[in-house]
Write a protein that holds these residues in place. Structure first.
Motif, PDB file in Angstrom:
ATOM      1  N   THR A  83      -5.693  12.898  20.248  1.00 27.70           N
ATOM      2  CA  THR A  83      -6.169  11.558  19.889  1.00 27.70           C
ATOM      3  C   THR A  83      -7.004  11.581  18.618  1.00 27.70           C
ATOM      4  O   THR A  83      -6.989  10.627  17.841  1.00 27.70           O
ATOM      5  N   CYS A  84      -7.713  12.661  18.393  1.00 25.28           N
ATOM      6  CA  CYS A  84      -8.489  12.783  17.162  1.00 25.28           C
ATOM      7  C   CYS A  84      -7.558  12.850  15.953  1.00 25.28           C
ATOM      8  O   CYS A  84      -7.802  12.202  14.927  1.00 25.28           O
ATOM      9  N   ALA A  85      -6.487  13.620  16.077  1.00 21.49           N
ATOM     10  CA  ALA A  85      -5.513  13.702  14.986  1.00 21.49           C
ATOM     11  C   ALA A  85      -4.849  12.351  14.742  1.00 21.49           C
ATOM     12  O   ALA A  85      -4.658  11.938  13.593  1.00 21.49           O
ATOM     13  N   ALA A  86      -4.520  11.648  15.819  1.00 19.41           N
ATOM     14  CA  ALA A  86      -3.915  10.315  15.662  1.00 19.41           C
ATOM     15  C   ALA A  86      -4.901   9.344  15.014  1.00 19.41           C
ATOM     16  O   ALA A  86      -4.520   8.525  14.174  1.00 19.41           O
ATOM     17  N   THR A  87      -6.171   9.434  15.413  1.00 17.37           N
ATOM     18  CA  THR A  87      -7.201   8.577  14.820  1.00 17.37           C
ATOM     19  C   THR A  87      -7.323   8.836  13.323  1.00 17.37           C
ATOM     20  O   THR A  87      -7.396   7.895  12.523  1.00 17.37           O
ATOM     21  N   LEU A  88      -7.332  10.093  12.945  1.00 22.63           N
ATOM     22  CA  LEU A  88      -7.407  10.441  11.520  1.00 22.63           C
ATOM     23  C   LEU A  88      -6.174   9.950  10.762  1.00 22.63           C
ATOM     24  O   LEU A  88      -6.286   9.434   9.644  1.00 22.63           O
ATOM     25  N   ALA A  89      -4.992  10.095  11.367  1.00 26.38           N
ATOM     26  CA  ALA A  89      -3.766   9.654  10.703  1.00 26.38           C
ATOM     27  C   ALA A  89      -3.769   8.144  10.490  1.00 26.38           C
ATOM     28  O   ALA A  89      -3.435   7.658   9.401  1.00 26.38           O
ATOM     29  N   VAL A  90      -4.150   7.395  11.511  1.00 27.61           N
ATOM     30  CA  VAL A  90      -4.193   5.936  11.380  1.00 27.61           C
ATOM     31  C   VAL A  90      -5.264   5.524  10.371  1.00 27.61           C
ATOM     32  O   VAL A  90      -5.057   4.624   9.548  1.00 27.61           O
ATOM     33  N   GLY A  91      -6.402   6.191  10.411  1.00 27.79           N
ATOM     34  CA  GLY A  91      -7.480   5.866   9.470  1.00 27.79           C
ATOM     35  C   GLY A  91      -7.099   6.149   8.028  1.00 27.79           C
ATOM     36  O   GLY A  91      -7.342   5.336   7.135  1.00 27.79           O
ATOM     37  N   VAL A  92      -6.487   7.304   7.795  1.00 30.96           N
ATOM     38  CA  VAL A  92      -6.076   7.654   6.431  1.00 30.96           C
ATOM     39  C   VAL A  92      -4.983   6.707   5.944  1.00 30.96           C
ATOM     40  O   VAL A  92      -5.000   6.250   4.790  1.00 30.96           O
ATOM     41  N   THR A  93      -4.031   6.390   6.818  1.00 30.64           N
ATOM     42  CA  THR A  93      -2.969   5.449   6.441  1.00 30.64           C
ATOM     43  C   THR A  93      -3.551   4.079   6.100  1.00 30.64           C
ATOM     44  O   THR A  93      -3.150   3.450   5.122  1.00 30.64           O
ATOM     45  N   GLY A  94      -4.496   3.637   6.902  1.00 30.98           N
ATOM     46  CA  GLY A  94      -5.125   2.340   6.637  1.00 30.98           C
ATOM     47  C   GLY A  94      -5.911   2.335   5.344  1.00 30.98           C
ATOM     48  O   GLY A  94      -5.842   1.379   4.558  1.00 30.98           O
ATOM     49  N   MET A  95      -6.644   3.399   5.081  1.00 27.16           N
ATOM     50  CA  MET A  95      -7.409   3.477   3.841  1.00 27.16           C
ATOM     51  C   MET A  95      -6.499   3.567   2.623  1.00 27.16           C
ATOM     52  O   MET A  95      -6.786   2.977   1.580  1.00 27.16           O
ATOM     53  N   HIS A  96      -5.389   4.288   2.775  1.00 25.91           N
ATOM     54  CA  HIS A  96      -4.434   4.396   1.669  1.00 25.91           C
ATOM     55  C   HIS A  96      -3.825   3.031   1.351  1.00 25.91           C
ATOM     56  O   HIS A  96      -3.742   2.633   0.183  1.00 25.91           O
ATOM     57  N   GLY A  97      -3.428   2.298   2.374  1.00 24.27           N
ATOM     58  CA  GLY A  97      -2.884   0.962   2.166  1.00 24.27           C
ATOM     59  C   GLY A  97      -3.905   0.015   1.571  1.00 24.27           C
ATOM     60  O   GLY A  97      -3.595  -0.786   0.693  1.00 24.27           O
ATOM     61  N   TRP A  98      -5.131   0.114   2.048  1.00 22.25           N
ATOM     62  CA  TRP A  98      -6.195  -0.739   1.520  1.00 22.25           C
ATOM     63  C   TRP A  98      -6.435  -0.442   0.041  1.00 22.25           C
ATOM     64  O   TRP A  98      -6.596  -1.357  -0.770  1.00 22.25           O
ATOM     65  N   ALA A  99      -6.454   0.847  -0.308  1.00 20.58           N
ATOM     66  CA  ALA A  99      -6.676   1.218  -1.711  1.00 20.58           C
ATOM     67  C   ALA A  99      -5.525   0.749  -2.592  1.00 20.58           C
ATOM     68  O   ALA A  99      -5.749   0.292  -3.722  1.00 20.58           O
ATOM     69  N   ARG A 100      -4.306   0.851  -2.108  1.00 24.30           N
ATOM     70  CA  ARG A 100      -3.143   0.395  -2.891  1.00 24.30           C
ATOM     71  C   ARG A 100      -3.173  -1.116  -3.104  1.00 24.30           C
ATOM     72  O   ARG A 100      -2.851  -1.617  -4.168  1.00 24.30           O
ATOM     73  N   ARG A 101      -3.570  -1.859  -2.053  1.00 22.79           N
ATOM     74  CA  ARG A 101      -3.645  -3.314  -2.188  1.00 22.79           C
ATOM     75  C   ARG A 101      -4.727  -3.715  -3.170  1.00 22.79           C
ATOM     76  O   ARG A 101      -4.594  -4.696  -3.899  1.00 22.79           O
ATOM     77  N   ARG A 102      -5.830  -2.965  -3.236  1.00 21.86           N
ATOM     78  CA  ARG A 102      -6.906  -3.295  -4.166  1.00 21.86           C
ATOM     79  C   ARG A 102      -6.538  -2.993  -5.593  1.00 21.86           C
ATOM     80  O   ARG A 102      -7.064  -3.596  -6.522  1.00 21.86           O
ATOM     81  N   GLN A 103      -5.641  -2.030  -5.823  1.00 23.52           N
ATOM     82  CA  GLN A 103      -5.246  -1.661  -7.187  1.00 23.52           C
ATOM     83  C   GLN A 103      -4.313  -2.682  -7.805  1.00 23.52           C
ATOM     84  O   GLN A 103      -4.278  -2.848  -9.010  1.00 23.52           O
ATOM     85  N   ARG A 104      -3.540  -3.379  -6.983  1.00 22.48           N
ATOM     86  CA  ARG A 104      -2.586  -4.347  -7.518  1.00 22.48           C
ATOM     87  C   ARG A 104      -3.328  -5.572  -8.048  1.00 22.48           C
ATOM     88  O   ARG A 104      -4.253  -6.064  -7.425  1.00 22.48           O
ATOM     89  N   PRO A 105      -2.884  -6.073  -9.192  1.00 22.26           N
ATOM     90  CA  PRO A 105      -3.569  -7.255  -9.775  1.00 22.26           C
ATOM     91  C   PRO A 105      -3.280  -8.519  -9.023  1.00 22.26           C
ATOM     92  O   PRO A 105      -2.383  -8.707  -8.349  1.00 22.26           O
TER      93      PRO A 105
END
Length: 105
Positions: A83-105
């Motif tokens: 569950t810790c690994a799954a939590t990290l995977a979901v968290g990293v995926t969410g942060m990556h998506g959030w960062a990509r959305r913020r970069q787009r104009p």
């Protein structure tokens, strides 16, 4: 649209739109990769429900850690690791998506 039923002016406008769209590389890439694999659809669903999934996984992970510490058994510890690994995977995926959305104009 049926090209034979368009007036010359409408055909000219349609040709301009098509040429403009054919030059858009981002749109072309999106259309080329429109079909998603099963794993990509699953990941997309997780991103949509990312905050809720992250909260549930974090709570479950914390609960399993407490149980693993109290019992000193291998099964709760293994469940905590998963569950810790799954939590990290979901968290990293969410942060990556959030960062990509913020970069787009």
């Amino acid at each position: 649209m049926d090209g034979s039923r368009l007036s010359p002016r409408e055909q000219q406008i349609l040709d301009e739109i098509e040429s403009s769209l054919s030059q858009d590389e981002h749109l072309e890439r999106e259309l080329r990769t429109l079909h998603l694999s099963v794993w990509a659809k699953c990941a997309e669903g997780m991103r949509r429900r990312g905050a809720a999934a992250l909260a549930v996984l974090a709570l479950t992970s914390g609960r399993l850690l407490v149980v693993a510490i109290r019992t000193s058994a291998a099964v709760p510890l293994a469940a905590f690791a998963v569950t810790c690994a799954a939590t990290l995977a979901v968290g990293v995926t969410g942060m990556h998506g959030w960062a990509r959305r913020r970069q787009r104009p």
